[in-house]
Enzyme design. Structure first.
Site, PDB file in Angstrom:
ATOM      1  N   ASP A 189       0.874  -1.191   0.000  1.00 50.37           N
ATOM      2  CA  ASP A 189       0.000   0.000   0.000  1.00 50.37           C
ATOM      3  C   ASP A 189       0.899   1.225   0.000  1.00 50.37           C
ATOM      4  O   ASP A 189       2.144   1.103   0.002  1.00 50.37           O
ATOM      5  CB  ASP A 189      -0.937  -0.022   1.234  1.00 50.37           C
ATOM      6  N   HIS A 227     -12.739  -0.592  -8.125  1.00 45.78           N
ATOM      7  CA  HIS A 227     -13.992   0.196  -8.147  1.00 45.78           C
ATOM      8  C   HIS A 227     -13.753   1.654  -7.727  1.00 45.78           C
ATOM      9  O   HIS A 227     -14.640   2.483  -7.870  1.00 45.78           O
ATOM     10  CB  HIS A 227     -15.098  -0.484  -7.318  1.00 45.78           C
TER      11      HIS A 227
HETATM   12  C1  SAM Z   1     -10.858   1.057  -0.622  1.00 49.78           C
HETATM   13  S1  SAM Z   1      -9.351   0.727   0.140  1.00 49.78           S
HETATM   14  C2  SAM Z   1      -9.291  -1.029   0.038  1.00 49.78           C
HETATM   15  C3  SAM Z   1      -8.496  -1.636   1.144  1.00 49.78           C
HETATM   16  C4  SAM Z   1      -8.511  -3.135   1.196  1.00 49.78           C
HETATM   17  N1  SAM Z   1      -8.138  -3.764  -0.049  1.00 49.78           N
HETATM   18  C5  SAM Z   1      -9.853  -3.619   1.682  1.00 49.78           C
HETATM   19  O1  SAM Z   1     -10.588  -4.234   0.894  1.00 49.78           O
HETATM   20  O2  SAM Z   1     -10.178  -3.440   2.849  1.00 49.78           O
HETATM   21  C6  SAM Z   1      -8.176   1.259  -1.109  1.00 49.78           C
HETATM   22  C7  SAM Z   1      -6.725   1.101  -0.699  1.00 49.78           C
HETATM   23  O3  SAM Z   1      -5.908   1.441  -1.831  1.00 49.78           O
HETATM   24  C8  SAM Z   1      -4.780   2.109  -1.350  1.00 49.78           C
HETATM   25  N2  SAM Z   1      -4.147   2.885  -2.439  1.00 49.78           N
HETATM   26  C9  SAM Z   1      -4.620   4.013  -3.010  1.00 49.78           C
HETATM   27  N3  SAM Z   1      -3.760   4.438  -3.957  1.00 49.78           N
HETATM   28  C10 SAM Z   1      -2.732   3.552  -3.983  1.00 49.78           C
HETATM   29  C11 SAM Z   1      -1.529   3.448  -4.764  1.00 49.78           C
HETATM   30  N4  SAM Z   1      -1.260   4.351  -5.693  1.00 49.78           N
HETATM   31  N5  SAM Z   1      -0.702   2.411  -4.533  1.00 49.78           N
HETATM   32  C12 SAM Z   1      -1.005   1.477  -3.576  1.00 49.78           C
HETATM   33  N6  SAM Z   1      -2.139   1.516  -2.819  1.00 49.78           N
HETATM   34  C13 SAM Z   1      -2.982   2.553  -3.014  1.00 49.78           C
HETATM   35  C14 SAM Z   1      -5.333   2.968  -0.237  1.00 49.78           C
HETATM   36  O4  SAM Z   1      -4.327   3.460   0.615  1.00 49.78           O
HETATM   37  C15 SAM Z   1      -6.299   2.014   0.433  1.00 49.78           C
HETATM   38  O5  SAM Z   1      -5.699   1.287   1.452  1.00 49.78           O
HETATM   39  O1  LIG Z   2     -18.533   3.643   0.991  1.00 48.15           O
HETATM   40  C1  LIG Z   2     -17.780   2.735   0.608  1.00 48.15           C
HETATM   41  C2  LIG Z   2     -18.140   1.405   0.724  1.00 48.15           C
HETATM   42  C3  LIG Z   2     -17.321   0.411   0.279  1.00 48.15           C
HETATM   43  C4  LIG Z   2     -17.706  -0.975   0.413  1.00 48.15           C
HETATM   44  C5  LIG Z   2     -18.947  -1.333   0.900  1.00 48.15           C
HETATM   45  C6  LIG Z   2     -19.317  -2.648   1.019  1.00 48.15           C
HETATM   46  C7  LIG Z   2     -18.442  -3.614   0.658  1.00 48.15           C
HETATM   47  O2  LIG Z   2     -18.776  -4.947   0.781  1.00 48.15           O
HETATM   48  C8  LIG Z   2     -17.184  -3.270   0.164  1.00 48.15           C
HETATM   49  C9  LIG Z   2     -16.828  -1.967   0.039  1.00 48.15           C
HETATM   50  O3  LIG Z   2     -16.115   0.642  -0.317  1.00 48.15           O
HETATM   51  C10 LIG Z   2     -15.710   1.948  -0.435  1.00 48.15           C
HETATM   52  C11 LIG Z   2     -14.459   2.213  -1.037  1.00 48.15           C
HETATM   53  O4  LIG Z   2     -13.686   1.202  -1.522  1.00 48.15           O
HETATM   54  C12 LIG Z   2     -14.047   3.532  -1.165  1.00 48.15           C
HETATM   55  O5  LIG Z   2     -12.834   3.780  -1.750  1.00 48.15           O
HETATM   56  C13 LIG Z   2     -14.821   4.564  -0.716  1.00 48.15           C
HETATM   57  C14 LIG Z   2     -16.039   4.337  -0.133  1.00 48.15           C
HETATM   58  C15 LIG Z   2     -16.512   3.008   0.022  1.00 48.15           C
END
Ligand code: SAM
Ligand SMILES: O=c1cc(-c2ccc(O)cc2)oc2c(O)c(O)ccc12
Length: 321
Positions: A189, A227
Site C-alpha cells: 500500500d 472500483h
Molecule cells: C478502498 S481501500 C481497500 C483496502 C482493502 N483492499 C480492503 O478491501 O479493505 C483502497 C486502498 O488502496 C490504497 N491505495 C490508493 N492508492 C494507492 C496506490 N497508488 N498504490 C497502492 N495503494 C494505493 C489505499 O491506501 C487504500 O488502502
Molecule cells: O462507501 C464505501 C463502501 C465500500 C464498500 C462497501 C461494502 C463492501 O462490501 C465493500 C466496500 O467501499 C468503499 C471504497 O472502496 C471507497 O474507496 C470509498 C467508499 C466506500
C-alpha cells in the site's frame, strides 16, 4: 468344469483380478484427473453456482471449450460429482460430499494435500522406491533430488507468495495467511499507510505506488481497489499487476462487484447503491458489469478470466496473463 476355491470359483477370481489390475495400470491417471479438477476449480465453480451445471454452463464459467470437460464423466463414475437431469433432460453435474473436498477453500478442503502429493517434487521420489529398497539407507527423496527433504525445502521454499495490492493495514492478508498456511503475504500500500500497520506473522508490509510497480509474487490480490478508479487508471493498475506474476502460472485475483442488469438477486440493490457511493467518493470509480470487466481485462492483455459469485456484494474474478 470350474475349480472351486472356497466360495469363489477360479473364474470369478480371474475376473476380480482383471478388474483390479486396471486400477494399477491407470493409478496415476486417476490422480492426474483429480488434480486437473482442482486446478480448474470445478468444485468451487459448481458450489458458487448453488445448482447443478451443464457442460456448456461449466465451459462458460471456466472460459474453456466444452469438449475437454468430457472428463466430468470420469469424475462422475468415480462418485466425485453426481449427474442430474435438467428440466430439459440434459445432463448436469452436481456437488457431492466428496467433491466438496476438492474445493480450494473451505473447511473440508483436501485440495492442498492432493496438490502436494501429486506434485513433481513428491512423485519424482516415488519413482525411486525400488532403487532405495535395494540400496538401503538412502531415501527416495535424496535419490530424486540429490539432497534430503529439509535441505531441498530450505533451498526451494514451498510457500506461494500473494501480494495484496492496496491491502491497507494487512488485516485481510493476515486472515488469508492464517487460513492457508502455505501462503506468505506481501501487504502493498502507499508508504504512509503501511508505516502505520502493525506486524502480522506471515505478512511483510511493503510501501509503494501501484501505478509505478507492484512486488513480484505467485498471485496478486486486489480487493475493492478497481472500483475506486476509472477505466484508464484500472488498465494501468492491471498491467502492473499482470507484470508482477509469472506468465505460465500466475494470476490476478480481483474481489469487486459485478453488476448483473438482467439477473437480479437479493444483493443487486446493494451493488447499485455501492455504485452511487463510488460516484460520490471518487473521481471516476464505479461498479462494473461483466462486459465492462471483459473490456478492462482485455485492454490489460489478460488472456482469459473466470468469475465466481460468492453470495456477497463482490464476486471473485480470476484473470490469467
Ligand atoms: C478502498 S481501500 C481497500 C483496502 C482493502 N483492499 C480492503 O478491501 O479493505 C483502497 C486502498 O488502496 C490504497 N491505495 C490508493 N492508492 C494507492 C496506490 N497508488 N498504490 C497502492 N495503494 C494505493 C489505499 O491506501 C487504500 O488502502
Ligand atoms: O462507501 C464505501 C463502501 C465500500 C464498500 C462497501 C461494502 C463492501 O462490501 C465493500 C466496500 O467501499 C468503499 C471504497 O472502496 C471507497 O474507496 C470509498 C467508499 C466506500
Amino acid at each position: 468344469m470350474e475349480e472351486t476355491q472356497g466360495e469363489t470359483t477360479w473364474c470369478e477370481e480371474e475376473q476380480q483380478a482383471e478388474a483390479c489390475i486396471w486400477k494399477y495400470v491407470f493409478g496415476f491417471t486417476e490422480m492426474a484427473v483429480v488434480k486437473c479438477a482442482i486446478e480448474l476449480a470445478i468444485a468451487d465453480v459448481i458450489e458458487s453456482q448453488e445448482s447443478p451445471m451443464t457442460l456448456s454452463e461449466l465451459s462458460l464459467a471456466l472460459a474453456c471449450a466444452p469438449s475437454p470437460l468430457y472428463l466430468m464423466r470420469f469424475l462422475m463414475h468415480r462418485g466425485i460429482f453426481k449427474e442430474e437431469l435438467t428440466a430439459h433432460g440434459s445432463p448436469s453435474y452436481a456437488q457431492t460430499t466428496l467433491s466438496r473436498r476438492l474445493m480450494r477453500y473451505g473447511e473440508h478442503s483436501m485440495a492442498a494435500f492432493i496438490m502436494l502429493n501429486s506434485s513433481p517434487m513428491v512423485t519424482a521420489s516415488l519413482h525411486h522406491l525400488s532403487a532405495c529398497v535395494l540400496a538401503n539407507e538412502i531415501s527416495p527423496f535424496e535419490v530424486a533430488h540429490g539432497e534430503d527433504a529439509w535441505s531441498f525445502l530450505a533451498a526451494n521454499p514451498a510457500h506461494s507468495y500473494l501480494v495484496d495490492v492496496g491491502g491497507g493495514n494487512g488485516t485481510t492478508l493476515h486472515m488469508l495467511v492464517k487460513a492457508f498456511p502455505w501462503l506468505r503475504g506481501i501487504n502493498f500500500d502507499l508508504p504512509h499507510v503501511v508505516s502505520e500497520a502493525v506486524e502480522f506473522h506471515g505478512v511483510e508490509h511493503v510501501g509503494g505506488d501501484m501505478f509505478q510497480s507492484v512486488p513480484k509474487a505467485d498471485a496478486v490480490f486486489l480487493m475493492c481497489i478497481l472500483h475506486d478508479w476509472g477505466d484508464k487508471e484500472c488498465i494501468q493498475i492491471l498491467k502492473k499487476c499482470r507484470g508482477a506474476v509469472l506468465e505460465e502460472k500466475g494470476k490476478v485475483i480481483i474481489v469487486d462487484a459485478v453488476i448483473e442488469e438482467a439477473k437480479l438477486d437479493k444483493l443487486s440493490d446493494a451493488r447499485l447503491a455501492l455504485d452511487m457511493a463510488m460516484m460520490a467518493h471518487t473521481n471516476a470509480g464505479k461498479e462494473r458489469t461483466l462486459k465492462e470487466w471483459e473490456f478492462l481485462l482485455g485492454k490489460a492483455e489478460f488472456t482469459r478470466f473466470t468469475v465466481k459469485s460468492i453470495n456477497a456484494v463482490q464476486s471473485v474474478i480470476e484473470a490469467f496473463p
